[in-house]
Design a protein around this motif. Structure first.
Motif, PDB file in Angstrom:
ATOM      1  N   ILE A  41       0.843  -1.201   0.000  1.00  0.00           N
ATOM      2  CA  ILE A  41       0.000   0.000   0.000  1.00  0.00           C
ATOM      3  C   ILE A  41       0.873   1.244   0.000  1.00  0.00           C
ATOM      4  CG2 ILE A  41      -1.656   1.354   1.359  1.00  0.00           C
ATOM      5  CD1 ILE A  41      -2.895  -1.353   2.208  1.00  0.00           C
ATOM      6  N   GLY A  42       1.972   1.218   0.760  1.00  0.00           N
ATOM      7  CA  GLY A  42       2.905   2.344   0.769  1.00  0.00           C
ATOM      8  C   GLY A  42       3.506   2.585  -0.600  1.00  0.00           C
ATOM      9  N   GLU A  45       0.819   4.142  -2.724  1.00  0.00           N
ATOM     10  CA  GLU A  45       0.628   5.545  -2.300  1.00  0.00           C
ATOM     11  C   GLU A  45       1.723   6.434  -2.876  1.00  0.00           C
ATOM     12  OE1 GLU A  45       1.483   9.019  -0.008  1.00  0.00           O
ATOM     13  OE2 GLU A  45       2.590   7.168   0.398  1.00  0.00           O
ATOM     14  N   SER A  46       2.935   5.914  -2.958  1.00  0.00           N
ATOM     15  CA  SER A  46       4.044   6.721  -3.472  1.00  0.00           C
ATOM     16  C   SER A  46       3.937   6.972  -4.966  1.00  0.00           C
ATOM     17  CB  SER A  46       5.387   6.056  -3.152  1.00  0.00           C
ATOM     18  OG  SER A  46       5.597   4.916  -3.969  1.00  0.00           O
ATOM     19  N   LYS A  54      -4.320   9.237  -1.931  1.00  0.00           N
ATOM     20  CA  LYS A  54      -3.171   9.029  -1.037  1.00  0.00           C
ATOM     21  C   LYS A  54      -3.638   8.983   0.413  1.00  0.00           C
ATOM     22  CE  LYS A  54       0.887  11.215  -2.291  1.00  0.00           C
ATOM     23  NZ  LYS A  54       1.747  10.276  -2.962  1.00  0.00           N
ATOM     24  N   ASN A  55      -4.493   9.929   0.781  1.00  0.00           N
ATOM     25  CA  ASN A  55      -4.999   9.984   2.159  1.00  0.00           C
ATOM     26  C   ASN A  55      -5.797   8.727   2.508  1.00  0.00           C
ATOM     27  OD1 ASN A  55      -3.794  12.441   2.659  1.00  0.00           O
ATOM     28  ND2 ASN A  55      -5.631  13.619   2.166  1.00  0.00           N
ATOM     29  N   HIS A  56      -6.568   8.227   1.548  1.00  0.00           N
ATOM     30  CA  HIS A  56      -7.356   7.017   1.789  1.00  0.00           C
ATOM     31  C   HIS A  56      -6.426   5.826   2.044  1.00  0.00           C
ATOM     32  CE1 HIS A  56     -10.882   4.507   1.726  1.00  0.00           C
ATOM     33  NE2 HIS A  56     -10.361   3.752   0.774  1.00  0.00           N
ATOM     34  N   LEU A  57      -5.366   5.699   1.252  1.00  0.00           N
ATOM     35  CA  LEU A  57      -4.416   4.606   1.439  1.00  0.00           C
ATOM     36  C   LEU A  57      -3.690   4.724   2.781  1.00  0.00           C
ATOM     37  CD1 LEU A  57      -2.937   4.276  -2.154  1.00  0.00           C
ATOM     38  CD2 LEU A  57      -4.518   2.718  -1.004  1.00  0.00           C
ATOM     39  N   ILE A  58      -3.353   5.941   3.163  1.00  0.00           N
ATOM     40  CA  ILE A  58      -2.703   6.154   4.464  1.00  0.00           C
ATOM     41  C   ILE A  58      -3.634   5.745   5.604  1.00  0.00           C
ATOM     42  CG2 ILE A  58      -1.855   7.949   6.035  1.00  0.00           C
ATOM     43  CD1 ILE A  58      -0.693   9.324   3.452  1.00  0.00           C
ATOM     44  N   GLN A  61      -3.605   2.047   5.865  1.00  0.00           N
ATOM     45  CA  GLN A  61      -2.390   1.600   6.545  1.00  0.00           C
ATOM     46  C   GLN A  61      -2.514   1.754   8.057  1.00  0.00           C
ATOM     47  OE1 GLN A  61       0.635   3.886   4.352  1.00  0.00           O
ATOM     48  NE2 GLN A  61       1.682   1.934   4.035  1.00  0.00           N
TER      49      GLN A  61
END
Length: 76
Positions: A41-42, A45-46, A54-58, A61
């Protein structure tokens, strides 16, 4: 630099609270699998430019980190 724990490798590992479990236990397997997922996921996101994605993936996590803490017995 070598690090020695003096516990030997009897096929076990210590978890939160000092309890020892088998390295082949479901607890260790699930924690490792979730850890690998958070890494992927990181990576995703990158590679994404859209801020909301990006915020949703964070957020995902963070939820997975909480699940790992429960799986390890920390119950944070």
């Amino acid at each position: 630099m070598a690090i020695y724990t003096r516990t030997g490798d009897s096929g076990g590992t210590a978890v939160y609270g000092g309890r020892r479990v088998s390295k082949s236990s479901h607890q260790i397997e699930s924690t490792g699998t979730i850890d690998e997922l958070t890494t992927q996921i990181g990576l995703a996101e990158s590679l994404i430019n859209e801020r909301s994605a990006k915020n949703h993936l964070i957020d995902i996590q963070k939820d997975l980190y909480n699940i790992m803490s429960v799986a390890s017995g920390a119950n944070v």
